[in-house]
Design a protein around this motif. Structure first.
Motif, PDB file in Angstrom:
ATOM      1  N   LEU A  20       1.048  -0.933   0.058  1.00  0.00           N
ATOM      2  CA  LEU A  20       0.139   0.147  -0.116  1.00  0.00           C
ATOM      3  C   LEU A  20       0.935   1.148   0.267  1.00  0.00           C
ATOM      4  O   LEU A  20       2.019   1.083   0.284  1.00  0.00           O
ATOM      5  CB  LEU A  20      -0.956  -0.069   1.208  1.00  0.00           C
ATOM      6  N   LEU A  25      -2.201   3.969   5.566  1.00  0.00           N
ATOM      7  CA  LEU A  25      -3.349   2.893   4.872  1.00  0.00           C
ATOM      8  C   LEU A  25      -3.125   1.713   5.251  1.00  0.00           C
ATOM      9  O   LEU A  25      -4.152   0.782   5.509  1.00  0.00           O
ATOM     10  CB  LEU A  25      -2.956   3.302   3.341  1.00  0.00           C
ATOM     11  N   SER A  28      -4.596   1.026   8.669  1.00  0.00           N
ATOM     12  CA  SER A  28      -5.995   1.195   8.617  1.00  0.00           C
ATOM     13  C   SER A  28      -6.724  -0.065   8.017  1.00  0.00           C
ATOM     14  O   SER A  28      -7.425  -0.515   8.503  1.00  0.00           O
ATOM     15  CB  SER A  28      -6.285   2.341   7.637  1.00  0.00           C
ATOM     16  N   ALA A  29      -6.026  -0.696   6.920  1.00  0.00           N
ATOM     17  CA  ALA A  29      -6.518  -2.082   6.322  1.00  0.00           C
ATOM     18  C   ALA A  29      -6.528  -3.058   7.395  1.00  0.00           C
ATOM     19  O   ALA A  29      -7.473  -3.825   7.455  1.00  0.00           O
ATOM     20  CB  ALA A  29      -5.845  -2.338   4.858  1.00  0.00           C
ATOM     21  N   THR A  32      -9.103  -2.522  10.134  1.00  0.00           N
ATOM     22  CA  THR A  32     -10.440  -3.256   9.578  1.00  0.00           C
ATOM     23  C   THR A  32     -10.306  -4.599   9.402  1.00  0.00           C
ATOM     24  O   THR A  32     -11.625  -5.149   9.813  1.00  0.00           O
ATOM     25  CB  THR A  32     -10.472  -2.352   8.215  1.00  0.00           C
ATOM     26  N   LEU A  33      -9.590  -5.257   8.799  1.00  0.00           N
ATOM     27  CA  LEU A  33      -9.622  -6.589   8.696  1.00  0.00           C
ATOM     28  C   LEU A  33      -9.422  -7.411   9.974  1.00  0.00           C
ATOM     29  O   LEU A  33     -10.118  -8.596  10.071  1.00  0.00           O
ATOM     30  CB  LEU A  33      -8.599  -7.203   7.805  1.00  0.00           C
ATOM     31  N   LEU A  76       0.796  -5.044   3.708  1.00  0.00           N
ATOM     32  CA  LEU A  76      -0.247  -5.815   4.509  1.00  0.00           C
ATOM     33  C   LEU A  76      -0.013  -7.346   4.087  1.00  0.00           C
ATOM     34  O   LEU A  76      -0.008  -7.786   3.158  1.00  0.00           O
ATOM     35  CB  LEU A  76      -1.479  -5.348   4.115  1.00  0.00           C
ATOM     36  N   SER A  98     -13.802  -8.700   1.121  1.00  0.00           N
ATOM     37  CA  SER A  98     -13.560  -7.529   2.159  1.00  0.00           C
ATOM     38  C   SER A  98     -12.388  -6.720   1.859  1.00  0.00           C
ATOM     39  O   SER A  98     -12.600  -5.399   1.780  1.00  0.00           O
ATOM     40  CB  SER A  98     -13.228  -8.446   3.721  1.00  0.00           C
ATOM     41  N   LEU A  99     -11.295  -7.196   1.329  1.00  0.00           N
ATOM     42  CA  LEU A  99     -10.338  -6.420   0.789  1.00  0.00           C
ATOM     43  C   LEU A  99     -10.881  -5.180  -0.276  1.00  0.00           C
ATOM     44  O   LEU A  99     -10.315  -4.350  -0.363  1.00  0.00           O
ATOM     45  CB  LEU A  99      -9.014  -7.140   0.410  1.00  0.00           C
ATOM     46  N   ILE A 102     -12.494  -2.360   1.286  1.00  0.00           N
ATOM     47  CA  ILE A 102     -11.667  -1.633   2.120  1.00  0.00           C
ATOM     48  C   ILE A 102     -10.853  -0.775   0.893  1.00  0.00           C
ATOM     49  O   ILE A 102     -10.873   0.559   1.171  1.00  0.00           O
ATOM     50  CB  ILE A 102     -10.686  -2.359   2.717  1.00  0.00           C
ATOM     51  N   LEU A 103     -10.499  -1.346  -0.163  1.00  0.00           N
ATOM     52  CA  LEU A 103      -9.505  -0.507  -0.864  1.00  0.00           C
ATOM     53  C   LEU A 103     -10.450   0.600  -1.741  1.00  0.00           C
ATOM     54  O   LEU A 103     -10.029   1.684  -1.952  1.00  0.00           O
ATOM     55  CB  LEU A 103      -8.739  -1.393  -1.880  1.00  0.00           C
ATOM     56  N   MET A 106     -10.839   3.383   0.550  1.00  0.00           N
ATOM     57  CA  MET A 106      -9.765   4.153   0.631  1.00  0.00           C
ATOM     58  C   MET A 106      -9.760   5.057  -0.667  1.00  0.00           C
ATOM     59  O   MET A 106      -9.362   6.177  -0.522  1.00  0.00           O
ATOM     60  CB  MET A 106      -8.547   3.246   0.664  1.00  0.00           C
TER      61      MET A 106
END
Length: 120
Positions: A20, A25, A28-29, A32-33, A76, A98-99, A102-103, A106
């Motif tokens: 990332l 960032l 944050s990912a 979140t995961l 990540l 999910s990813l 999230i992306l 962002m």
């Protein structure tokens, strides 16, 4: 998705490394995961942040040396372990969904991403 000989309980594994743009960032990912643990007892997942394996050649050496160790962690790394190939595939598919969300968030809302797009 090959079997690992050293883990008989969870012999199948897959590691995904996602670079990332910044540590913020990536963090944050990760946060979140981490909230959603794996529901299946047949799947295990580890999440971590790592530094990129190769440094950008365009950055001066002084800047690389001054960069805070934690701030350089912008990759990540997610490793899945499962009892079967099928369980591994199902878990990774859910992770990818999910990813993607999230992306997408962002890209739409993050100030740094918008700034980078405007400069680039």
């Amino acid at each position: 998705m090959a079997p690992e000989s050293n883990n008989h309980e969870f012999p199948y594994s897959l590691t995904i490394s996602l670079p990332l743009p910044t540590n913020r960032l990536a963090s944050s990912a990760l946060r979140t995961l981490e909230v959603d643990s794996e529901l299946s007892p047949f799947v295990r997942r580890t999440l971590s942040l790592e530094s990129p394996t190769s440094e950008a050649p365009s950055e001066p050496k002084e800047k690389k040396q001054k960069q805070d160790h934690d701030e350089s962690k912008s990759v990540l790394k997610t490793t899945y372990y499962a009892t079967t190939n099928r369980m591994l595939r199902v878990a990774v598919n859910g992770f990818m969904e999910s990813l993607g969300v999230i992306l997408g968030v962002m890209a739409e809302l993050d100030v740094d991403v918008l700034k980078a797009e405007m400069e680039g």
